[in-house]
Design a protein around this motif. Structure first.
Motif, PDB file in Angstrom:
ATOM      1  N   GLY A   1       1.201  -1.532   0.225  1.00  0.00           N
ATOM      2  CA  GLY A   1      -0.042   0.190  -0.007  1.00  0.00           C
ATOM      3  C   GLY A   1       0.911   1.489   0.082  1.00  0.00           C
ATOM      4  N   GLU A   2       1.907   1.117   0.835  1.00  0.00           N
ATOM      5  CA  GLU A   2       2.756   2.262   0.965  1.00  0.00           C
ATOM      6  C   GLU A   2       3.677   2.895  -0.444  1.00  0.00           C
ATOM      7  N   SER A   3       4.027   1.153  -1.303  1.00  0.00           N
ATOM      8  CA  SER A   3       4.545   1.457  -2.637  1.00  0.00           C
ATOM      9  C   SER A   3       3.639   2.223  -3.658  1.00  0.00           C
ATOM     10  N   LEU A   4       2.237   1.864  -3.332  1.00  0.00           N
ATOM     11  CA  LEU A   4       1.081   1.950  -3.881  1.00  0.00           C
ATOM     12  C   LEU A   4       1.364   3.197  -4.161  1.00  0.00           C
ATOM     13  N   ALA A   5       1.528   4.409  -3.217  1.00  0.00           N
ATOM     14  CA  ALA A   5       1.324   5.701  -2.476  1.00  0.00           C
ATOM     15  C   ALA A   5       2.000   6.639  -3.485  1.00  0.00           C
TER      16      ALA A   5
ATOM     17  N   LYS B   1      -0.499   5.089  10.274  1.00  0.00           N
ATOM     18  CA  LYS B   1      -0.202   4.473   8.894  1.00  0.00           C
ATOM     19  C   LYS B   1      -0.279   5.077   7.944  1.00  0.00           C
ATOM     20  N   LEU B   2      -1.673   5.945   7.801  1.00  0.00           N
ATOM     21  CA  LEU B   2      -1.982   6.852   7.023  1.00  0.00           C
ATOM     22  C   LEU B   2      -1.035   8.354   7.316  1.00  0.00           C
ATOM     23  N   SER B   3      -0.848   9.057   8.599  1.00  0.00           N
ATOM     24  CA  SER B   3       0.253   9.909   8.823  1.00  0.00           C
ATOM     25  C   SER B   3       1.018   9.487   8.728  1.00  0.00           C
ATOM     26  N   HIS B   4       1.381   8.387   8.427  1.00  0.00           N
ATOM     27  CA  HIS B   4       3.064   8.182   8.651  1.00  0.00           C
ATOM     28  C   HIS B   4       3.704   9.214   7.134  1.00  0.00           C
ATOM     29  N   ILE B   5       2.387   7.730   6.383  1.00  0.00           N
ATOM     30  CA  ILE B   5       3.071   7.795   4.697  1.00  0.00           C
ATOM     31  C   ILE B   5       2.056   8.837   3.993  1.00  0.00           C
ATOM     32  N   SER B   6       2.055   9.601   4.721  1.00  0.00           N
ATOM     33  CA  SER B   6       1.091  11.432   3.619  1.00  0.00           C
ATOM     34  C   SER B   6       2.895  12.274   4.549  1.00  0.00           C
ATOM     35  N   TYR B   7       2.704  11.476   5.648  1.00  0.00           N
ATOM     36  CA  TYR B   7       4.469  12.703   5.994  1.00  0.00           C
ATOM     37  C   TYR B   7       5.593  12.774   5.129  1.00  0.00           C
ATOM     38  N   LYS B   8       5.891  11.006   4.717  1.00  0.00           N
ATOM     39  CA  LYS B   8       6.530  10.793   3.852  1.00  0.00           C
ATOM     40  C   LYS B   8       6.912  10.943   2.530  1.00  0.00           C
ATOM     41  N   LEU B   9       5.238  11.683   1.802  1.00  0.00           N
ATOM     42  CA  LEU B   9       5.728  11.863   1.256  1.00  0.00           C
ATOM     43  C   LEU B   9       5.179  13.273   1.313  1.00  0.00           C
TER      44      LEU B   9
END
Length: 213
Positions: A15-19, A38-46
């Motif tokens: 999921g993270e890789s798709l994002a 998980k969502l906030s972590h991915i959003s932050y990384k992007l």
């Protein structure tokens, strides 16, 4: 106009890789999952650029629809919609309870159909086709008795994608089912490589089943 992708079922693996993959390809990215962390972590990384997320259990029919509508209102209509959610449980036919079977099938197939029925109303009217992608698995073709409910779910998801093809084609919507036949992550294929196959399918307008690798 910047295209938008909705991704349902987002964690630290595929999921993270798709994002990341679609974000790097200059897509707005809308994410749905149950975990705020998980969502906030991915959003932050992007770097929160062109990214929006909604916390939701996809088996809650009305809440799921509301989450997708929220992403639509924040990012605009999606041209790509990916259903990547799954209930991963070790069980077998003689021990699983009816309640747990129903719960698993809710995630693995019922919510996938709800997803399709909802996003087709959110897709833009365009001469270019919109695209729906399901994350499948080798269990659809080689079920495993100790992954009983997941095997049923992946088989049902593959059948659903096949049955949807003609109806979606008539609406100028492409349907792709990506069957992942390899381990992902540690001791397996890096999820970024798999995510790239999703993007390639969109760019090449490939439909039907894709078996990875």
């Amino acid at each position: 106009m910047v295209p938008t992708v909705f991704i349902v079922g987002v964690g630290p693996g595929l999921g993270e890789s798709l994002a990341k993959t679609f974000h790097d390809a200059n897509y707005n990215v809308g994410l749905v999952a149950r975990s705020q962390e998980k969502l906030s972590h991915i959003s932050y990384k992007l770097e929160n650029k062109r990214v929006c997320y909604s916390i939701c259990d996809c088996t809650d029919v009305d809440a799921f629809k509301s989450s997708l509508l929220f992403l639509y209102n924040e990012l605009g209509p999606p041209s790509v919609a990916i259903y990547n959610a799954a209930a991963l449980t070790m069980d077998n036919a003689l021990q699983v309870s009816p309640q747990n079977l129903l719960k698993s099938l809710d995630v693995n197939i019922v919510s996938a159909l709800n997803f399709v029925q909802t996003v087709i109303s959110l897709f833009p009217n365009s001469d270019n086709p919109n695209h729906i992608i399901f994350t499948g698995g080798v269990l659809a073709h080689r079920p495993t008795k100790d992954l009983f409910t997941l095997s049923l779910g992946k088989q049902a998801l593959f059948t659903l994608s096949s049955l949807l093809q003609d109806d979606l084609n008539s609406l100028n919507i492409l349907m792709t089912h990506i069957t992942i036949s390899t381990l992902i992550g540690t001791n397996g294929t890096h999820p970024d490589l798999i995510a790239r196959r999703y993007l390639d399918a969109v760019l090449s307008r490939q439909t039907g089943e894709i078996i990875f690798p």
